[in-house]
Design a protein around this motif. Structure first.
Motif, PDB file in Angstrom:
ATOM      1  N   LEU A 113      14.023   0.389  19.064  1.00 50.43           N
ATOM      2  CA  LEU A 113      13.802  -0.118  17.709  1.00 50.43           C
ATOM      3  C   LEU A 113      13.672   1.042  16.717  1.00 50.43           C
ATOM      4  N   SER A 114      14.504   1.031  15.700  1.00 53.17           N
ATOM      5  CA  SER A 114      14.444   2.115  14.721  1.00 53.17           C
ATOM      6  C   SER A 114      14.100   1.552  13.354  1.00 53.17           C
ATOM      7  N   TRP A 115      12.868   1.790  12.944  1.00 51.00           N
ATOM      8  CA  TRP A 115      12.371   1.205  11.699  1.00 51.00           C
ATOM      9  C   TRP A 115      12.222   2.262  10.618  1.00 51.00           C
ATOM     10  N   GLU A 116      12.568   1.879   9.418  1.00 51.98           N
ATOM     11  CA  GLU A 116      12.226   2.752   8.294  1.00 51.98           C
ATOM     12  C   GLU A 116      10.856   2.316   7.805  1.00 51.98           C
ATOM     13  N   LYS A 117       9.848   2.847   8.456  1.00 55.23           N
ATOM     14  CA  LYS A 117       8.485   2.375   8.168  1.00 55.23           C
ATOM     15  C   LYS A 117       7.958   2.913   6.841  1.00 55.23           C
ATOM     16  N   LEU A 118       7.245   2.067   6.144  1.00 50.49           N
ATOM     17  CA  LEU A 118       6.607   2.486   4.887  1.00 50.49           C
ATOM     18  C   LEU A 118       5.094   2.478   5.073  1.00 50.49           C
ATOM     19  N   PRO A 119       4.379   3.354   4.344  1.00 48.95           N
ATOM     20  CA  PRO A 119       2.915   3.282   4.427  1.00 48.95           C
ATOM     21  C   PRO A 119       2.401   1.992   3.788  1.00 48.95           C
ATOM     22  N   ALA A 120       1.277   1.489   4.316  1.00 49.56           N
ATOM     23  CA  ALA A 120       0.688   0.251   3.789  1.00 49.56           C
ATOM     24  C   ALA A 120       0.486   0.337   2.280  1.00 49.56           C
ATOM     25  N   ASP A 121       0.114   1.521   1.799  1.00 50.07           N
ATOM     26  CA  ASP A 121      -0.216   1.654   0.381  1.00 50.07           C
ATOM     27  C   ASP A 121       1.008   1.584  -0.540  1.00 50.07           C
ATOM     28  N   ALA A 122       2.207   1.476   0.034  1.00 46.39           N
ATOM     29  CA  ALA A 122       3.384   1.242  -0.803  1.00 46.39           C
ATOM     30  C   ALA A 122       3.524  -0.239  -1.117  1.00 46.39           C
ATOM     31  N   MET A 123       2.762  -1.079  -0.386  1.00 48.53           N
ATOM     32  CA  MET A 123       2.897  -2.523  -0.562  1.00 48.53           C
ATOM     33  C   MET A 123       1.582  -3.199  -0.930  1.00 48.53           C
ATOM     34  N   ALA A 124       0.539  -2.414  -1.001  1.00 49.11           N
ATOM     35  CA  ALA A 124      -0.782  -2.976  -1.258  1.00 49.11           C
ATOM     36  C   ALA A 124      -1.704  -1.849  -1.692  1.00 49.11           C
ATOM     37  N   PHE A 125      -2.833  -2.189  -2.290  1.00 48.88           N
ATOM     38  CA  PHE A 125      -3.852  -1.170  -2.516  1.00 48.88           C
ATOM     39  C   PHE A 125      -5.215  -1.820  -2.620  1.00 48.88           C
ATOM     40  N   TYR A 126      -6.228  -0.991  -2.458  1.00 51.75           N
ATOM     41  CA  TYR A 126      -7.607  -1.448  -2.591  1.00 51.75           C
ATOM     42  C   TYR A 126      -8.146  -0.914  -3.899  1.00 51.75           C
TER      43      TYR A 126
END
Ligand SMILES: [Zn+2]
Length: 387
Positions: A113-126
């Motif tokens: 599996l080859s994913w272009e993973k993004l950090p969580a903080d690119a899609m959400a924030f606290y």
């Protein structure tokens, strides 16, 4: 004559705290003690060093009345209705054999599996409550980037037979929410320390100072920003708790996803990419180092047992000031995006707190359990033969 109660109340004895335990009392105290920093309302271009500033990349108008909706837990009758609605819905695009290999050998199952993973903080924030106005604090889930990311991952893993569009969106959401929840744990921890220091006549803005020190990388930690490495590890560990229950469709999906995430941390930015050091039991050492950083004494973990606090007290899930289902959580997006998101995740609060989904997975569950029993019998037979 009626006698008055003989025992004086705790209040009469002066044994009740005058500041109670609710969040608004805490907020008032933090502000009065000058431990907060006034920030902007999140409805226009914001400074990039404020929470969410980077994720939004400036200029993102999103506090529109239709675009920000709080995700609430469902009532029992609503949950029942939802289960009824989806009781015959079987997730598609999965193969039983792929799930079995994910359950039995997750490492090899997701190797390709080859994913272009993004950090969580690119899609959400606290947004921390140390940045009033206080009605703005909580977790923000940015639906458009989440949908785009989900679409890309789905394309990249389509052939694997491991995820359906719905289950993958649930897994992404759970991971991203738990990453952000860790930021709440850190703020809760810092607040606890701020309150304790204030009782000693030494109030200090630990949290604001920590954010700044982290941004300027003052601690020179090799995994800086350490909070991000730990947030990734926390989300990974939270998935691990779910995969510990009896083998079935969900545990197999979680194992596959967890493995895929860990394989792709390396493509994330500094700090985030170092999560592997803190997954599982490594979390305690990282949390001890973070406590040292919060106290501006990074080397104190070698002199006082900060690791004991990290292991038993904070930042653990139980030391959060607000629990997962109750933390204000905002789904941010246009009405069309929110609608599309809802078809993939009909119960968001239950999804991000417990990885709940309402689908019928009994076919997969039965297959996996039969396969497990078969393997067990094979092993037992081999053992009898060799002894
Ligand atoms: Zn983060």
């Amino acid at each position: 004559m009626k006698r008055q109660a003989v025992n004086p109340t705790l209040g009469e004895l002066g044994l009740l705290p005058r500041i109670d335990a609710d969040m608004s009392s805490l907020f008032a105290w933090l502000e009065g003690a000058k431990l907060t920093r006034q920030a902007q309302v999140l409805d226009h271009e914001i400074e990039s060093d404020l929470p969410g500033g980077r994720a939004l990349a400036g200029g993102f108008a999103f506090a529109q009345s239709t675009g920000r909706r709080q995700a609430q837990p469902l009532r029992t009758d609503e949950l029942k209705e939802l289960k009824e609605k989806f009781k015959d819905y079987v997730p598609q695009g999965l193969t039983k054999e792929a799930l079995w290999s994910a359950a039995s050998e997750p490492r090899s199952a997701v190797r390709a599996l080859s994913w272009e993973k993004l950090p969580a903080d690119a899609m959400a924030f606290y947004r921390p409550f140390h940045f009033p106005p206080f009605d703005q604090w909580g977790i923000y889930l940015l639906v458009q980037p989440l949908l785009r990311y989900h679409h890309d991952l789905m394309t990249q893993s389509h052939a694997s037979g491991l995820f359906s569009p719905e289950t993958l969106m649930h897994l992404v959401l759970f991971e991203v929410f738990n990453h952000e929840f860790f930021h709440h744990l850190v703020e809760s921890t810092a607040t606890t320390l701020e309150i304790i220091l204030a009782t000693q006549g030494d109030p200090q803005p630990l949290y604001l100072r920590h954010r700044q020190a982290q941004r300027l990388n003052e601690f020179k930690h090799p995994h800086a920003p350490l909070e991000e490495a730990l947030a990734n590890a926390y989300a990974y560990n939270a998935l691990g708790f779910i995969s510990r229950v009896k083998l079935g469709f969900k545990t197999a999906s979680v194992k596959a996803y967890q493995r895929a995430v860990a394989n792709h941390w390396k493509v994330e930015p500094a700090g985030y990419c170092d999560a592997g050091h803190y997954a599982g039991s490594g979390y305690v050492d990282g949390a001890a180092a973070l406590l040292g950083e919060l106290l501006s004494q990074p080397d104190q973990m070698n002199k006082v047992p900060l690791a004991s606090i990290a292991k038993n007290v904070m930042p653990s899930g139980f030391s959060a000031f607000v629990a997962k289902p109750d933390i204000p959580t905002w789904l941010v997006g246009s009405p069309e995006e929110l609608k599309l998101f809802e078809t993939l995740v009909p119960a968001p609060n239950e999804a991000y707190t417990q990885l709940f989904w309402p689908y019928n997975t009994s076919l997969y569950d039965q297959f996996l359990q039969a396969k497990q029993a078969e393997e067990k019998a094979k092993r037992a037979a081999a053992k009898t033969r060799s002894s």
